[in-house]
Write a protein that holds these residues in place. Structure first.
Motif, PDB file in Angstrom:
ATOM      1  N   ALA A  54       0.825  -1.209   0.000  1.00 39.03           N
ATOM      2  CA  ALA A  54       0.000   0.000   0.000  1.00 39.03           C
ATOM      3  C   ALA A  54       0.856   1.255   0.000  1.00 39.03           C
ATOM      4  O   ALA A  54       0.566   2.240  -0.700  1.00 39.03           O
ATOM      5  CB  ALA A  54      -0.933  -0.007   1.213  1.00 39.03           C
ATOM      6  N   LEU A  55       1.925   1.229   0.783  1.00 34.68           N
ATOM      7  CA  LEU A  55       2.837   2.367   0.882  1.00 34.68           C
ATOM      8  C   LEU A  55       3.459   2.685  -0.481  1.00 34.68           C
ATOM      9  O   LEU A  55       3.580   3.850  -0.874  1.00 34.68           O
ATOM     10  CB  LEU A  55       3.914   2.013   1.914  1.00 34.68           C
ATOM     11  CG  LEU A  55       4.785   3.095   2.533  1.00 34.68           C
ATOM     12  CD1 LEU A  55       5.412   2.566   3.817  1.00 34.68           C
ATOM     13  CD2 LEU A  55       5.871   3.558   1.592  1.00 34.68           C
ATOM     14  N   SER A  56       3.817   1.644  -1.209  1.00 38.08           N
ATOM     15  CA  SER A  56       4.432   1.834  -2.526  1.00 38.08           C
ATOM     16  C   SER A  56       3.471   2.483  -3.511  1.00 38.08           C
ATOM     17  O   SER A  56       3.887   3.287  -4.361  1.00 38.08           O
ATOM     18  CB  SER A  56       4.920   0.488  -3.069  1.00 38.08           C
ATOM     19  OG  SER A  56       5.915  -0.070  -2.220  1.00 38.08           O
ATOM     20  N   GLN A  57       2.196   2.164  -3.401  1.00 35.99           N
ATOM     21  CA  GLN A  57       1.194   2.801  -4.263  1.00 35.99           C
ATOM     22  C   GLN A  57       1.108   4.290  -3.974  1.00 35.99           C
ATOM     23  O   GLN A  57       1.005   5.121  -4.899  1.00 35.99           O
ATOM     24  CB  GLN A  57      -0.183   2.144  -4.054  1.00 35.99           C
ATOM     25  CG  GLN A  57      -0.243   0.664  -4.387  1.00 35.99           C
ATOM     26  CD  GLN A  57      -0.147   0.372  -5.879  1.00 35.99           C
ATOM     27  OE1 GLN A  57       0.292   1.192  -6.673  1.00 35.99           O
ATOM     28  NE2 GLN A  57      -0.550  -0.826  -6.271  1.00 35.99           N
ATOM     29  N   LEU A 300      -9.476  -0.089  -8.501  1.00 37.88           N
ATOM     30  CA  LEU A 300      -8.739   1.162  -8.465  1.00 37.88           C
ATOM     31  C   LEU A 300      -9.438   2.158  -7.551  1.00 37.88           C
ATOM     32  O   LEU A 300     -10.656   2.317  -7.601  1.00 37.88           O
ATOM     33  CB  LEU A 300      -8.622   1.752  -9.873  1.00 37.88           C
ATOM     34  CG  LEU A 300      -7.982   0.858 -10.938  1.00 37.88           C
ATOM     35  CD1 LEU A 300      -7.951   1.592 -12.276  1.00 37.88           C
ATOM     36  CD2 LEU A 300      -6.586   0.420 -10.524  1.00 37.88           C
ATOM     37  N   GLY A 301      -8.660   2.839  -6.746  1.00 40.53           N
ATOM     38  CA  GLY A 301      -9.202   3.870  -5.878  1.00 40.53           C
ATOM     39  C   GLY A 301      -9.170   5.231  -6.550  1.00 40.53           C
ATOM     40  O   GLY A 301      -8.901   5.359  -7.750  1.00 40.53           O
ATOM     41  N   HIS A 302      -9.396   6.258  -5.765  1.00 42.41           N
ATOM     42  CA  HIS A 302      -9.429   7.618  -6.300  1.00 42.41           C
ATOM     43  C   HIS A 302      -8.078   8.046  -6.875  1.00 42.41           C
ATOM     44  O   HIS A 302      -8.023   8.900  -7.756  1.00 42.41           O
ATOM     45  CB  HIS A 302      -9.847   8.591  -5.190  1.00 42.41           C
ATOM     46  CG  HIS A 302      -9.915  10.013  -5.636  1.00 42.41           C
ATOM     47  ND1 HIS A 302     -10.843  10.467  -6.544  1.00 42.41           N
ATOM     48  CD2 HIS A 302      -9.158  11.096  -5.303  1.00 42.41           C
ATOM     49  CE1 HIS A 302     -10.666  11.751  -6.752  1.00 42.41           C
ATOM     50  NE2 HIS A 302      -9.643  12.160  -6.021  1.00 42.41           N
ATOM     51  N   LEU A 303      -7.006   7.424  -6.426  1.00 41.98           N
ATOM     52  CA  LEU A 303      -5.675   7.755  -6.939  1.00 41.98           C
ATOM     53  C   LEU A 303      -5.381   7.064  -8.263  1.00 41.98           C
ATOM     54  O   LEU A 303      -4.308   7.234  -8.830  1.00 41.98           O
ATOM     55  CB  LEU A 303      -4.593   7.364  -5.919  1.00 41.98           C
ATOM     56  CG  LEU A 303      -4.723   7.903  -4.493  1.00 41.98           C
ATOM     57  CD1 LEU A 303      -3.492   7.543  -3.687  1.00 41.98           C
ATOM     58  CD2 LEU A 303      -4.961   9.400  -4.495  1.00 41.98           C
ATOM     59  N   GLU A 304      -6.345   6.252  -8.748  1.00 41.40           N
ATOM     60  CA  GLU A 304      -6.188   5.483  -9.996  1.00 41.40           C
ATOM     61  C   GLU A 304      -5.094   4.429  -9.861  1.00 41.40           C
ATOM     62  O   GLU A 304      -4.426   4.069 -10.840  1.00 41.40           O
ATOM     63  CB  GLU A 304      -5.892   6.398 -11.192  1.00 41.40           C
ATOM     64  CG  GLU A 304      -7.105   7.203 -11.632  1.00 41.40           C
ATOM     65  CD  GLU A 304      -8.220   6.309 -12.178  1.00 41.40           C
ATOM     66  OE1 GLU A 304      -7.955   5.498 -13.076  1.00 41.40           O
ATOM     67  OE2 GLU A 304      -9.364   6.426 -11.695  1.00 41.40           O
ATOM     68  N   LEU A 305      -4.928   3.899  -8.647  1.00 40.03           N
ATOM     69  CA  LEU A 305      -3.992   2.820  -8.369  1.00 40.03           C
ATOM     70  C   LEU A 305      -4.708   1.735  -7.584  1.00 40.03           C
ATOM     71  O   LEU A 305      -5.678   2.014  -6.868  1.00 40.03           O
ATOM     72  CB  LEU A 305      -2.791   3.346  -7.569  1.00 40.03           C
ATOM     73  CG  LEU A 305      -1.872   4.326  -8.314  1.00 40.03           C
ATOM     74  CD1 LEU A 305      -0.928   5.021  -7.337  1.00 40.03           C
ATOM     75  CD2 LEU A 305      -1.083   3.597  -9.402  1.00 40.03           C
ATOM     76  N   PRO A 306      -4.258   0.469  -7.708  1.00 41.59           N
ATOM     77  CA  PRO A 306      -4.953  -0.623  -7.011  1.00 41.59           C
ATOM     78  C   PRO A 306      -4.970  -0.438  -5.501  1.00 41.59           C
ATOM     79  O   PRO A 306      -3.993   0.006  -4.892  1.00 41.59           O
ATOM     80  CB  PRO A 306      -4.132  -1.860  -7.410  1.00 41.59           C
ATOM     81  CG  PRO A 306      -3.501  -1.495  -8.712  1.00 41.59           C
ATOM     82  CD  PRO A 306      -3.181  -0.029  -8.601  1.00 41.59           C
TER      83      PRO A 306
END
Length: 399
Positions: A54-57, A300-306
């Motif tokens: 999660a941190l890497s995202q 995908l969340g609001h950041l457009e990342l998984p």
């Protein structure tokens, strides 16, 4: 004669000015939603691998931003670059020490904690559901999942007014232009699902066999469609019709059907299954409608990342810094192998602000992403506990 689009634009301007002067100063802003605090006791009930994922995202997202983009921490203006460096240090120490007392001690001594300014924080959950689906409609599969309609118009109010957030204006408004050139609100859930306002526009991605399950797909914002031939398709939030989210759980509580504690997703589904004549009234209470897109990975969340199960959270994107680390304290259900909740157990862990939601408004709301599967569904459907949240940022003198 003026073109219809011109008339529509004039109507839009009138609406914008009317909205502008009718608003009141908001209670919560970026500047007042976090308060510097002493750190709580630090523990983490999950593994370091999921935390690093999660941190890497979050690092990926922050790396893409302009370095001078500003976020607010209790009145302090922090650049995207400083937030990135803070998170990078957090990751380096985590990889060195693991989730050990040495790591927790380092975080306490080198990071500033900012708690939510809300008196109480309500913790809820969401998950990625599986839905049976068909690539063509028939007598069973008759409820469409729609992609974004081409006539849905989105207007950014910041293009018209300065300080939209300070004046309690929404970031955007959505609507459509009628045949007479008027700009009006877009179709509601009642109009789309029960009056078939979008029928014949070729917007269907697939069809499902249960309207209530489709409604809760809208609430979750993403899901996996399982077709009759065994193939799967992941769908994710694409757009929204512009109408406000209204809770059907609260609606049923106000009608005396449930107590506040008893209005779980599972209980609501059971009630509507047993009272099919109530489905239209109950679902139409929420005029908000979600349009979907297909994605190859996700959700995908609001950041457009998984999103990462139990590490990604949805918060109010208008007031809280995106991608930032958060320390969460709440309770989780104790679930038996047969799916029964036998109690609630206190937990604490690091999570990341990577998503948002229509019902997530103000500093007193947090939605925890629970992943997919039966346990995730049970947890998300019943999680409605009080809790505490703390944003963390490395002390500037040690950056």
């Amino acid at each position: 004669m003026r073109p219809k689009v011109t008339v529509g634009i004039i109507a839009v301007a009138v609406i914008l000015w009317a909205v502008f002067f009718m608003q009141h100063k908001p209670e919560w802003t970026e500047e007042n939603s976090l308060v510097k605090s002493r750190p709580p006791g630090l523990t983490d009930d999950l593994d370091s691998k999921s935390l690093i994922t999660a941190l890497s995202q979050s690092l990926t997202y922050l790396k893409q931003l302009p370095e001078d983009k500003i976020f607010h921490f209790d009145g302090n203006k922090i650049s995207a670059k400083k937030l990135y460096l803070s998170l990078k240090d957090f990751k380096e120490k985590l990889e060195t020490f693991g989730l050990t007392e040495k790591f927790f001690k380092y975080v306490k001594e080198n990071f500033v904690f900012y708690r939510s300014a809300a008196r109480e924080v309500l913790i809820t959950g969401y998950y990625e559901p599986l839905l049976k689906a068909s690539k063509a409609p028939d007598k069973r599969y008759k409820y469409p999942i729609y992609k974004t309609p081409p006539d849905l118009i989105k207007i950014r109010l910041s293009d018209f007014f300065k300080n939209t957030r300070q004046n309690n204006l929404p970031d955007e408004i959505r609507g459509r232009v009628t045949s007479t050139g008027e700009f009006v609100p877009y179709y509601t859930r009642e109009e789309i699902d029960f009056k078939h306002a979008l029928k014949g526009m070729g917007l269907e991605l697939a069809w499902v066999d249960n309207l209530v399950d489709l409604f809760f797909l809208h609430i979750q914002g993403s899901g996996v469609l399982v077709f009759q031939d065994g193939t799967r398709l992941r769908v994710n939030y694409a757009e929204q019709n512009g109408h406000p989210y209204r809770s059907i759980g609260k609606f049923l509580v106000e009608k005396g059907i449930f107590t506040s504690e008893g209005a779980s997703m599972q209980a609501i589904k059971n009630y509507l299954r047993e009272h099919p004549k109530e489905v239209r009234t109950v679902l139409s209470h929420n005029p908000s409608y979600i349009f979907f897109r297909t994605v190859t990975e996700g959700p995908l969340g609001h950041l457009e990342l998984p999103l990462t199960p139990y590490r990604s959270v949805a918060l109010d994107r208008r007031i809280f810094p995106p991608a930032a680390p958060v320390f969460l304290i709440s309770e989780k259900p104790e679930i038996t192998p047969d799916g029964t909740i036998v109690g609630w157990k206190k937990f604490s862990r690091f999570v990341f602000n990577q998503d948002t939601g229509g019902a997530i408004r103000g500093p007193g709301r947090l939605d925890l992403f629970c992943g997919a599967g039966e346990e995730a569904e049970i947890t998300a459907g019943h999680l409605r506990q009080s809790g505490a949240l703390y944003f963390i940022l490395k002390k500037q003198k040690t950056m």
